[in-house]
Design a protein around this motif. Structure first.
Motif, short mmCIF file in Angstrom:
data_model
loop_
_atom_site.label_atom_id
_atom_site.label_comp_id
_atom_site.label_asym_id
_atom_site.label_seq_id
_atom_site.Cartn_x
_atom_site.Cartn_y
_atom_site.Cartn_z
N ALA A 169 0.83 -1.21 0.00
CA ALA A 169 0.00 0.00 0.00
C ALA A 169 0.86 1.26 0.00
CB ALA A 169 -0.94 -0.02 1.21
N GLU A 170 1.91 1.27 0.81
CA GLU A 170 2.78 2.44 0.88
C GLU A 170 3.64 2.62 -0.37
OE1 GLU A 170 5.08 2.16 4.48
OE2 GLU A 170 3.30 2.08 5.75
N LEU A 171 4.18 1.52 -0.88
CA LEU A 171 5.07 1.60 -2.04
C LEU A 171 4.33 1.96 -3.32
CD1 LEU A 171 7.37 -1.41 -1.17
CD2 LEU A 171 8.09 0.98 -1.34
N LYS A 172 3.06 1.58 -3.44
CA LYS A 172 2.29 1.95 -4.62
C LYS A 172 2.22 3.47 -4.78
CE LYS A 172 -0.72 -1.76 -5.99
NZ LYS A 172 -0.35 -1.69 -7.39
N VAL A 173 2.20 4.19 -3.67
CA VAL A 173 2.14 5.65 -3.72
C VAL A 173 3.42 6.23 -4.32
CG1 VAL A 173 1.95 7.75 -2.32
CG2 VAL A 173 0.56 5.75 -1.76
N ALA A 174 4.56 5.76 -3.86
CA ALA A 174 5.84 6.30 -4.31
C ALA A 174 6.30 5.69 -5.63
CB ALA A 174 6.92 6.08 -3.25
N VAL A 175 6.05 4.41 -5.82
CA VAL A 175 6.63 3.69 -6.93
C VAL A 175 5.68 3.55 -8.11
CG1 VAL A 175 7.63 1.45 -7.61
CG2 VAL A 175 8.16 2.43 -5.38
N GLY A 176 4.40 3.36 -7.81
CA GLY A 176 3.46 3.06 -8.89
C GLY A 176 3.72 1.65 -9.39
N ASP A 177 3.83 1.49 -10.70
CA ASP A 177 4.11 0.20 -11.30
C ASP A 177 5.61 -0.06 -11.23
OD1 ASP A 177 4.52 -2.05 -12.87
OD2 ASP A 177 3.45 -1.27 -14.61
N PRO A 178 6.05 -1.08 -10.49
CA PRO A 178 7.49 -1.32 -10.36
C PRO A 178 8.18 -1.61 -11.69
CG PRO A 178 6.24 -3.13 -9.39
CD PRO A 178 5.26 -2.06 -9.74
N GLN A 179 7.44 -2.10 -12.67
CA GLN A 179 8.03 -2.35 -13.99
C GLN A 179 8.48 -1.05 -14.66
OE1 GLN A 179 8.49 -5.55 -15.10
NE2 GLN A 179 7.61 -6.23 -13.18
N ASP A 180 7.93 0.06 -14.21
CA ASP A 180 8.27 1.38 -14.76
C ASP A 180 8.97 2.25 -13.73
OD1 ASP A 180 7.17 0.91 -17.30
OD2 ASP A 180 5.16 1.34 -16.55
N ALA A 181 9.72 1.64 -12.82
CA ALA A 181 10.38 2.38 -11.74
C ALA A 181 11.87 2.09 -11.71
CB ALA A 181 9.74 2.03 -10.40
N ILE A 182 12.62 3.10 -11.29
CA ILE A 182 14.06 3.00 -11.13
C ILE A 182 14.40 3.44 -9.71
CG2 ILE A 182 16.32 3.83 -11.90
CD1 ILE A 182 14.91 4.50 -14.62
N MET A 183 15.07 2.57 -8.96
CA MET A 183 15.47 2.90 -7.60
C MET A 183 16.88 3.48 -7.60
SD MET A 183 12.84 1.86 -5.86
CE MET A 183 11.71 2.02 -7.22
N GLN A 184 17.08 4.53 -6.80
CA GLN A 184 18.40 5.14 -6.63
C GLN A 184 18.48 5.73 -5.24
OE1 GLN A 184 17.29 9.43 -6.95
NE2 GLN A 184 19.31 8.68 -6.54
N CYS A 185 19.69 6.13 -4.86
CA CYS A 185 19.91 6.74 -3.54
C CYS A 185 21.15 7.60 -3.64
CB CYS A 185 20.02 5.66 -2.47
SG CYS A 185 21.33 4.45 -2.77
N GLY A 186 22.04 7.53 -2.67
CA GLY A 186 23.28 8.28 -2.74
C GLY A 186 24.34 7.57 -3.55
N SER A 187 24.49 6.29 -3.29
CA SER A 187 25.54 5.52 -3.98
C SER A 187 25.05 4.17 -4.49
CB SER A 187 26.72 5.29 -3.03
OG SER A 187 26.28 4.53 -1.90
#
Length: 152
Positions: free
Chosen positions: A92-110
């Protein structure tokens, strides 16, 4: 006060490393540049909200985030005891930030805590997101790349 040895020891046994496919798709900075210009993918930044907004950059020379990125602090995947939240709650929480994971790219500092978000997606039953391992450190290495500040 101990003896010094200058001879290199002979290896005891040969290793057996086998190449295997990566567990997740990775993208490079050119894919991120294309996405910033043309859209199509949701970029999700796993850093703390103050770093994402550009208020407190402790590692890289520039604060802020990749234009268009959303923020999902990796620690938000955890309960107070440090264990992952339940799969349904994460979903439920990740759907808000990520939407469809097939169309998502995760990144951070390194690229490290982005993997925490990738694992949280797996726990939530939402596989398929890509990883930008260069992340913010690579992005800010070229001052010609756009930087956004504030909340997304």
């Amino acid at each position: 006060g101990q003896p010094v040895v200058t001879d290199a020891p002979a290896p005891r046994a040969r290793g057996s490393i086998a190449s295997r496919p990566t567990l997740v798709t990775t993208v490079d900075v050119n894919a991120i540049l294309h996405n910033v210009e043309h859209g199509g993918k949701t970029i999700v930044d796993a850093r703390a909200p103050d770093r994402f907004r550009g208020e407190n950059e402790t590692i890289d020379p520039v604060g802020g985030h990749i234009p268009g990125a959303k923020n999902r602090f990796f620690k938000d995947n955890l309960q107070a005891d440090g264990r992952f939240k339940a799969p349904d709650q994460l979903k439920a929480e990740l759907k808000v930030a990520v939407g469809d994971p097939q169309d998502a790219i995760m990144q951070c500092g390194s690229g490290v805590t982005a993997c925490h978000n990738l694992l949280a997606l797996e726990v939530a039953g939402m596989p398929g997101a890509a990883l930008y391992p260069g992340s913010w450190s690579e992005w800010t290495a070229d001052p010609r790349r756009a930087v956004a500040t504030g909340a997304a």
